[in-house]
Design a protein around this motif. Sequence first.
Motif, mmCIF file in Angstrom:
data_model
loop_
_atom_site.group_PDB
_atom_site.id
_atom_site.type_symbol
_atom_site.label_atom_id
_atom_site.label_comp_id
_atom_site.label_asym_id
_atom_site.label_seq_id
_atom_site.Cartn_x
_atom_site.Cartn_y
_atom_site.Cartn_z
ATOM 1 N N ASP A 235 0.809 -1.215 0.000
ATOM 2 C CA ASP A 235 0.000 0.000 0.000
ATOM 3 C C ASP A 235 0.843 1.266 0.000
ATOM 4 O O ASP A 235 0.284 2.367 -0.038
ATOM 5 N N ALA A 236 2.155 1.153 0.054
ATOM 6 C CA ALA A 236 3.042 2.314 0.030
ATOM 7 C C ALA A 236 3.537 2.572 -1.382
ATOM 8 O O ALA A 236 3.695 1.650 -2.194
ATOM 9 N N ALA A 237 3.809 3.837 -1.684
ATOM 10 C CA ALA A 237 4.364 4.182 -2.992
ATOM 11 C C ALA A 237 5.826 3.765 -3.099
ATOM 12 O O ALA A 237 6.308 3.453 -4.191
ATOM 13 N N GLU A 238 6.526 3.766 -1.976
ATOM 14 C CA GLU A 238 7.926 3.369 -1.986
ATOM 15 C C GLU A 238 8.018 1.851 -2.131
ATOM 16 O O GLU A 238 7.155 1.115 -1.660
ATOM 17 N N PRO A 239 9.065 1.359 -2.763
ATOM 18 C CA PRO A 239 9.180 -0.095 -2.947
ATOM 19 C C PRO A 239 9.407 -0.798 -1.619
ATOM 20 O O PRO A 239 10.058 -0.251 -0.717
#
Length: 483
Positions: free
Chosen positions: A73-77
């Motif tokens: 759910d995070a934009a960061e990998p």
Amino acid sequence: MISRRSVLLGSAVLAGAGLFGRPDRAPAFTRPLPPAAPVGEESIVSLDLKAAERSLSLPCFGGKSLPLWTFTDAAEPPVARVRLGQRLNTHLVNGLTRPGEHVSIHWHGIRLPNDQDGVPYLVQKPVEPGESYDYSFVPPDTGTFFFHTHCNSVEQLGRGLFGILIVEGDAPEPYDADELVVLKDWRIDEAGTGFLPFLTNEGAGKAGTFGTVRSVNGAIRPDINLPASADVRLRVVNVDPTRLTEIGVEGAEAAVVAIDGIACQPFPLRSWRMGPAMRVDLIVRTPPDGGTATLVDYFAAKPVPLARLVASGPARRQGPFDPAPLAAGRIAPPDLASAITMPITFSATATGAAVAELAGDGAPLGPLCLSQSNLWAINKASWPSDMHQIPPPMAQLERGKTYLFELRNVTPHMHPIHLHGHSFSVLKSNRRDLPPHHADTVLLQPKERLQIAFVADNPGKWMIHCHIIEHQETGMMAWFEVA
């Protein structure tokens, strides 16, 4: 546009010619590599990934959200960390809703069992929308790796379906900080609310289709806060589908200590050219309190600042810069005296040459340019456009024997060539001097012949391909079998 200065400097990494901003040769480092890290007791690290479309924002998006495809759910990998000896159990769910948008996970650079390699059709059934799949393996090597999907990769990588895998235990002498530096472009439209096409005919037939926004850790020229007068580890990972970079550090001393995750004898960093999927671990001696240094890309007409290294706090180190080497890798040494030599040629097809010529003349490129055959080939054979049609193997290798692949690039473009299932020794090139090192991806320059060698000690069906994803998906891909 690539300047002549940039090309010359990139080919003189170790020759001492043309140092970036430093008029004199940096000292050599002589501390030997410590023995390979001990393997700890096996325990389980669990990782849950759900590939899905999510409206998310990164700092480089200018406050807007984009329809990313991500594993969490995070934009960061996601960043998975395991210690040497631990087993990584991964549960993958395909939550993408586009019909037929299947996924799988390739664990890039990991010498794992063949059935865990994540290549759809060749070693596993693709994971269709609504389905799930489980991976389980013990990474045999410490270092910096990453993972990504291996189907419709140009779009799936372009939208964000990748993650980082770090196998810890390779630093007998701890560094003062350990930071990830993830390089990626984003192909964002002018309005900033959607994506441009990820594959173009012109890009696929030439050097690739570049992004419009460059990012480091999801931001444009971010500050990376570090302790002052310290030896810090920067794990630089190029996850971009297309862009080549030539990494350097201005305003601080730096050394290369690992390439593609595997320790090498430390050497001073002047610049290091990285194609897509390549990694390099740097040790940087940061400036005193309040000072800054700059991570730069020299693969341009003038250096491009990528990130600012900001130092603060009391000094952590005294004395001259002498970076601690990482523990040696576990790669079986090739037996060059009995090696079996195989030439492997990377070329354009007739269609690919025609597309490149049309693009160079400014002629419009329509879909018919790609209709009759693929654009790129390995040993004169292209992977079929219908990716599930598995062609015959490029080669059959005998398990336990040493093979010397002579990689020949007869095109005017660079190709980062990735070998699945093995790490190889980079031996020599007809165009440049290279330090002794292991790698799983090596950048072939135009008209270059480069020798690599490895022990075929991992049985199974393994891919070899260009990691400029548009080249891979338009034919520059093959496989070989170790049995």
